[in-house]
Design an enzyme around this catalytic site. Structure first.
Site, PDB file in Angstrom:
ATOM      1  N   ARG A 187       0.805  -1.224   0.000  1.00  0.00           N
ATOM      2  CA  ARG A 187       0.000   0.000   0.000  1.00  0.00           C
ATOM      3  C   ARG A 187       0.842   1.279   0.000  1.00  0.00           C
ATOM      4  O   ARG A 187       0.338   2.366  -0.208  1.00  0.00           O
ATOM      5  CB  ARG A 187      -0.967  -0.028   1.212  1.00  0.00           C
ATOM      6  CG  ARG A 187      -2.069  -1.060   1.055  1.00  0.00           C
ATOM      7  CD  ARG A 187      -2.759  -1.396   2.369  1.00  0.00           C
ATOM      8  NE  ARG A 187      -1.996  -2.382   3.143  1.00  0.00           N
ATOM      9  CZ  ARG A 187      -2.411  -2.950   4.284  1.00  0.00           C
ATOM     10  NH1 ARG A 187      -3.588  -2.599   4.788  1.00  0.00           N
ATOM     11  NH2 ARG A 187      -1.666  -3.821   4.914  1.00  0.00           N
TER      12      ARG A 187
ATOM     13  N   ASP B 250       5.268  -2.117  11.715  1.00  0.00           N
ATOM     14  CA  ASP B 250       4.604  -0.903  11.223  1.00  0.00           C
ATOM     15  C   ASP B 250       3.651  -0.300  12.263  1.00  0.00           C
ATOM     16  O   ASP B 250       2.782   0.489  11.931  1.00  0.00           O
ATOM     17  CB  ASP B 250       3.859  -1.188   9.901  1.00  0.00           C
ATOM     18  CG  ASP B 250       2.686  -2.140  10.059  1.00  0.00           C
ATOM     19  OD1 ASP B 250       2.570  -2.792  11.117  1.00  0.00           O
ATOM     20  OD2 ASP B 250       1.871  -2.236   9.113  1.00  0.00           O
TER      21      ASP B 250
ATOM     22  N   ASN C 139      -7.879  -4.661  16.665  1.00  0.00           N
ATOM     23  CA  ASN C 139      -6.691  -5.423  17.042  1.00  0.00           C
ATOM     24  C   ASN C 139      -5.455  -4.566  16.771  1.00  0.00           C
ATOM     25  O   ASN C 139      -5.251  -4.093  15.659  1.00  0.00           O
ATOM     26  CB  ASN C 139      -6.652  -6.704  16.196  1.00  0.00           C
ATOM     27  CG  ASN C 139      -5.332  -7.441  16.346  1.00  0.00           C
ATOM     28  OD1 ASN C 139      -4.724  -7.403  17.412  1.00  0.00           O
ATOM     29  ND2 ASN C 139      -4.916  -8.107  15.289  1.00  0.00           N
TER      30      ASN C 139
ATOM     31  N   TYR D 187      34.603  30.863  -0.164  1.00  0.00           N
ATOM     32  CA  TYR D 187      34.668  29.426   0.049  1.00  0.00           C
ATOM     33  C   TYR D 187      35.912  29.125   0.863  1.00  0.00           C
ATOM     34  O   TYR D 187      37.030  29.440   0.443  1.00  0.00           O
ATOM     35  CB  TYR D 187      34.725  28.648  -1.282  1.00  0.00           C
ATOM     36  CG  TYR D 187      35.026  27.185  -1.037  1.00  0.00           C
ATOM     37  CD1 TYR D 187      34.145  26.406  -0.281  1.00  0.00           C
ATOM     38  CD2 TYR D 187      36.201  26.599  -1.497  1.00  0.00           C
ATOM     39  CE1 TYR D 187      34.431  25.085   0.002  1.00  0.00           C
ATOM     40  CE2 TYR D 187      36.491  25.268  -1.217  1.00  0.00           C
ATOM     41  CZ  TYR D 187      35.605  24.521  -0.463  1.00  0.00           C
ATOM     42  OH  TYR D 187      35.883  23.210  -0.171  1.00  0.00           O
TER      43      TYR D 187
ATOM     44  N   ARG E  71      29.419  23.077   5.972  1.00  0.00           N
ATOM     45  CA  ARG E  71      29.442  21.653   5.599  1.00  0.00           C
ATOM     46  C   ARG E  71      30.201  20.840   6.642  1.00  0.00           C
ATOM     47  O   ARG E  71      30.812  21.409   7.548  1.00  0.00           O
ATOM     48  CB  ARG E  71      30.032  21.514   4.201  1.00  0.00           C
ATOM     49  CG  ARG E  71      29.085  22.080   3.124  1.00  0.00           C
ATOM     50  CD  ARG E  71      29.753  22.177   1.778  1.00  0.00           C
ATOM     51  NE  ARG E  71      30.420  20.949   1.423  1.00  0.00           N
ATOM     52  CZ  ARG E  71      31.413  20.854   0.544  1.00  0.00           C
ATOM     53  NH1 ARG E  71      31.838  21.936  -0.095  1.00  0.00           N
ATOM     54  NH2 ARG E  71      31.968  19.692   0.282  1.00  0.00           N
TER      55      ARG E  71
ATOM     56  N   ARG F  57      49.270  40.215  -7.897  1.00  0.00           N
ATOM     57  CA  ARG F  57      48.344  40.613  -8.968  1.00  0.00           C
ATOM     58  C   ARG F  57      49.138  41.486  -9.935  1.00  0.00           C
ATOM     59  O   ARG F  57      50.212  41.983  -9.612  1.00  0.00           O
ATOM     60  CB  ARG F  57      47.172  41.394  -8.387  1.00  0.00           C
ATOM     61  CG  ARG F  57      47.608  42.679  -7.734  1.00  0.00           C
ATOM     62  CD  ARG F  57      46.521  43.320  -6.900  1.00  0.00           C
ATOM     63  NE  ARG F  57      46.941  44.648  -6.471  1.00  0.00           N
ATOM     64  CZ  ARG F  57      46.540  45.218  -5.357  1.00  0.00           C
ATOM     65  NH1 ARG F  57      45.715  44.584  -4.535  1.00  0.00           N
ATOM     66  NH2 ARG F  57      46.949  46.423  -5.050  1.00  0.00           N
TER      67      ARG F  57
ATOM     68  N   SER G 240      39.987  41.516  -0.177  1.00  0.00           N
ATOM     69  CA  SER G 240      38.867  40.985  -0.951  1.00  0.00           C
ATOM     70  C   SER G 240      39.337  40.309  -2.237  1.00  0.00           C
ATOM     71  O   SER G 240      40.345  40.710  -2.812  1.00  0.00           O
ATOM     72  CB  SER G 240      37.912  42.126  -1.319  1.00  0.00           C
ATOM     73  OG  SER G 240      37.325  42.601  -0.134  1.00  0.00           O
TER      74      SER G 240
HETATM   75  C1  UD1 Z   1      -2.601  -6.458  10.826  1.00  0.00           C
HETATM   76  C2  UD1 Z   1      -3.578  -7.393  11.556  1.00  0.00           C
HETATM   77  C3  UD1 Z   1      -4.816  -6.605  11.918  1.00  0.00           C
HETATM   78  C4  UD1 Z   1      -4.430  -5.434  12.800  1.00  0.00           C
HETATM   79  C5  UD1 Z   1      -3.366  -4.565  12.136  1.00  0.00           C
HETATM   80  C6  UD1 Z   1      -2.828  -3.596  13.153  1.00  0.00           C
HETATM   81  C7  UD1 Z   1      -3.231  -9.665  10.677  1.00  0.00           C
HETATM   82  C8  UD1 Z   1      -3.736 -10.713   9.784  1.00  0.00           C
HETATM   83  N1  UD1 Z   1      -3.901  -8.521  10.697  1.00  0.00           N
HETATM   84  O1  UD1 Z   1      -3.209  -6.066   9.623  1.00  0.00           O
HETATM   85  O2  UD1 Z   1      -5.731  -7.436  12.618  1.00  0.00           O
HETATM   86  O3  UD1 Z   1      -5.567  -4.653  13.110  1.00  0.00           O
HETATM   87  O4  UD1 Z   1      -2.270  -5.360  11.675  1.00  0.00           O
HETATM   88  O5  UD1 Z   1      -1.958  -2.667  12.567  1.00  0.00           O
HETATM   89  O6  UD1 Z   1      -2.239  -9.878  11.365  1.00  0.00           O
HETATM   90  N2  UD1 Z   1       4.299  -9.147   7.854  1.00  0.00           N
HETATM   91  C9  UD1 Z   1       5.277 -10.134   7.736  1.00  0.00           C
HETATM   92  N3  UD1 Z   1       5.047 -11.157   6.866  1.00  0.00           N
HETATM   93  C10 UD1 Z   1       3.920 -11.291   6.125  1.00  0.00           C
HETATM   94  C11 UD1 Z   1       2.925 -10.272   6.272  1.00  0.00           C
HETATM   95  C12 UD1 Z   1       3.152  -9.226   7.136  1.00  0.00           C
HETATM   96  O7  UD1 Z   1       6.307 -10.067   8.400  1.00  0.00           O
HETATM   97  O8  UD1 Z   1       3.811 -12.257   5.365  1.00  0.00           O
HETATM   98  C13 UD1 Z   1       4.556  -8.008   8.782  1.00  0.00           C
HETATM   99  C14 UD1 Z   1       4.558  -6.675   8.065  1.00  0.00           C
HETATM  100  O9  UD1 Z   1       5.877  -6.306   7.673  1.00  0.00           O
HETATM  101  C15 UD1 Z   1       3.990  -5.711   9.088  1.00  0.00           C
HETATM  102  C16 UD1 Z   1       3.134  -6.602   9.986  1.00  0.00           C
HETATM  103  O10 UD1 Z   1       3.518  -7.924   9.726  1.00  0.00           O
HETATM  104  O11 UD1 Z   1       5.005  -5.106   9.867  1.00  0.00           O
HETATM  105  C17 UD1 Z   1       1.645  -6.409   9.720  1.00  0.00           C
HETATM  106  O12 UD1 Z   1       1.342  -6.712   8.380  1.00  0.00           O
HETATM  107  P1  UD1 Z   1       0.278  -5.889   7.546  1.00  0.00           P
HETATM  108  O13 UD1 Z   1       0.185  -6.493   6.201  1.00  0.00           O
HETATM  109  O14 UD1 Z   1       0.583  -4.439   7.620  1.00  0.00           O
HETATM  110  O15 UD1 Z   1      -1.063  -6.217   8.358  1.00  0.00           O
HETATM  111  P2  UD1 Z   1      -2.395  -5.334   8.438  1.00  0.00           P
HETATM  112  O16 UD1 Z   1      -3.196  -5.543   7.206  1.00  0.00           O
HETATM  113  O17 UD1 Z   1      -2.084  -3.958   8.827  1.00  0.00           O
HETATM  114 CA    CA Z   2      -0.181  -2.845   9.089  1.00  0.00          CA
END
Ligand code: UD1
Ligand code: CA
Length: 461
Positions: free
Chosen positions: A17, A106, A173, A366, A333, A440, A405
């Site tokens: 996304r 995330d 959740n 400079y 810098r 100069r 200068s």
């Molecule tokens: C997920 C939850 C949702 C919750 C939301 C909160 C699930 C199925 N859903 O949805 O219930 O409300 O987070 O923010 O868990 N990731 C992996 N491997 C994968 C898929 C995802 O490591 O195969 C990691 C992603 O990098 C991310 C986290 O898991 O950091 C969440 O994945 P994401 O796809 O963002 O889940 P949401 O749709 O937000």
């Molecule tokens: Ca998420």
């Protein structure tokens, strides 16, 4: 805590996304990558071990988190959050009697306090799993907590799988849970992917757990916002920025317009310092008291003493001592070291150079790879010619020297203490102490020449 605690951070996802070539967990919030917020908080809990599940853009993420002593676990195919946990099986099996706190890479703003409360509840209530939930004004995009009429937990339903009625549920959740490792490992073997997205959902694991389950609803829903889109990234940045500014103002910093002031995490600013609008200050910067910074200024990883003024300027990895004035329109810098009461003004660029106390370079210069003494006057348009096409060469200027200068100092070259250089000189040889150097062409005046030329032209017409 009786049981030992593990933390497992899920960060393998594809960030679809975001529409990006990068992993979203590396995107920054107030100057700090999202996943590093999660890891800082994880380590503040002093767990036995922290595992991170990586997959998409794994090298980039590993580089981003290299300061943290984590166990990296690899999810080969990105089949969903439960599959991500499954990829950590060998890690979890090493701690069968522990609890594991699962965090999503995330969901960066979760606080230590909230996590401590969650973990304490989990062990006090002797749960096999405890979920952190949050009531959201707008729950769109989150999994919803479905309960029966008695308020007992039934399941978590993802937005994509929810009925219209379930979509109206505002308890969401957070993606943060504590599991008994043993029970989690058992439940993971039963997981299926018959849902709208064809993924293995960690949320389904919750319903498959044997033993007691608990839900703890946080009173701070803003801590559990998940970042899936650029819009959410900007919104979270705005939220964090506001908190940073408020804390600084509370500690005595004057921010003229907080909405247009962009200060990263890990910036220290002393009291009675005034920050003017459109100023950007990055992580790792220290600013003393009674300073005036901005407007329209970038301060990137600088050390700034008390009573310093910086206006309309760009300063990167510079050291700026007490009483210094920079700008308008200066560029400091990396390695610029301006000692006490130095003045650097209009269109002056300084790189890897020391300007000792009370030295002035006010216009169009400079200064690179140079060591400049005290109370030196650098005339308008002075240039250190430090680069010969192959190497960077050094310039030394002694205390109290006066550089006329439009002088070009062709490095390597040194100008002795108290020496004076005539305006417009090209200095290619060292200048002794207290000498006058003129490099100069000598001026010739031809009397009447201009007038004669004019008359000749008149005659020709
Ligand atoms: C997920 C939850 C949702 C919750 C939301 C909160 C699930 C199925 N859903 O949805 O219930 O409300 O987070 O923010 O868990 N990731 C992996 N491997 C994968 C898929 C995802 O490591 O195969 C990691 C992603 O990098 C991310 C986290 O898991 O950091 C969440 O994945 P994401 O796809 O963002 O889940 P949401 O749709 O937000
Ligand atoms: Ca998420």
């Amino acid at each position: 805590m009786e049981n030992s605690l593990l933390v497992l951070v899920l960060a393998a996802g594809e960030s679809k996304r975001m529409k990006s070539n990068h992993s979203k967990v590396c995107m920054k919030i107030a100057g700090k990558p999202m996943i590093n917020w999660v890891l800082s908080t994880s380590f503040s809990l002093e767990p036995e071990s922290v595992g991170v599940v990586l997959g998409h853009k794994m090298e980039e993420v590993e580089e981003t988190i290299k300061e943290f002593p984590v166990k990296v676990l690899v999810q080969r195919k990105l089949l969903g959050t439960a599959d991500a946990v499954r990829s950590a099986r060998s890690f979890l099996e090493g701690f069968p009697n522990s609890d594991v706190l699962i965090l999503y890479g995330d969901v960066p703003l979760i606080s230590k306090d909230t996590l401590m409360t969650l973990i304490t509840r989990h062990s006090k209530e002797k749960n096999s799993v405890t979920i952190l939930s949050a009531r959201m004004d707008d729950p769109t995009g989150y999994g919803r907590i479905v309960k029966d009429e008695m308020g007992n937990f039934l399941r978590i339903v993802e937005e994509a799988d929810a009925t219209e009625e379930e979509k109206r549920i505002t308890e969401t959740n957070s993606g943060i849970y504590v599991f008994k490792v043993k029970e989690l490992l058992k439940a993971l073997t039963k997981i299926r992917n018959d849902n709208a997205q064809g993924e293995y959902y960690l949320t389904d694991v919750v319903s498959l757990i044997d033993g007691k389950m608990g839900i703890f609803e946080t009173s701070n829903p803003s801590e559990v916002v998940g970042i899936n889109t650029r819009l959410q990234l900007a919104m979270v940045n705005e939220l964090v920025r506001r908190e940073i500014n408020e804390k600084l103002m509370y500690n005595g910093v004057e921010i003229i317009d907080p909405k247009s002031t962009y200060i990263d995490v890990d910036v220290e600013i002393g009291k009675d310092t005034v920050i003017y609008p459109m100023t950007f200050i990055t992580s790792g910067t220290y600013i003393g008291e009674e300073c005036s910074i901005g407007p329209n200024t970038l301060i990137d990883k600088c050390k700034i003493g008390d009573n310093v003024q910086v206006r309309y300027s760009v300063c990167e990895s510079a050291t700026i001592s007490e009483g210094v004035s920079v700008g308008p329109f200066s560029h400091l810098r990396p390695g610029a070291d301006l000692r006490k009461d130095v003045k650097v003004g209009n269109f002056v660029e300084v790189k890897k150079s020391v300007l000792d106390e009370r030295t002035k370079a006010m216009h169009l210069s400079y200064l690179g790879d140079s060591t400049i003494g005290r109370e030196v006057n650098i005339g308008a348009g002075t240039i250190t010619c430090n680069y010969d096409g192959k190497r960077k060469n050094k310039t030394f200027i002694g205390d109290n020297a006066f550089i006329g200068s439009n002088t070009a100092l062709v490095a390597p070259v040194s100008v002795g203490k108290g020496a004076l250089i005539g305006a417009g000189s090209v200095i290619t040889k060292d200048v002794p102490e207290d000498a006058l150097a003129l490099g100069r062409a000598r001026q010739i005046n031809k009397l009447g020449w201009a007038k004669a030329k004019r008359e000749e032209e008149q005659h020709d017409r």
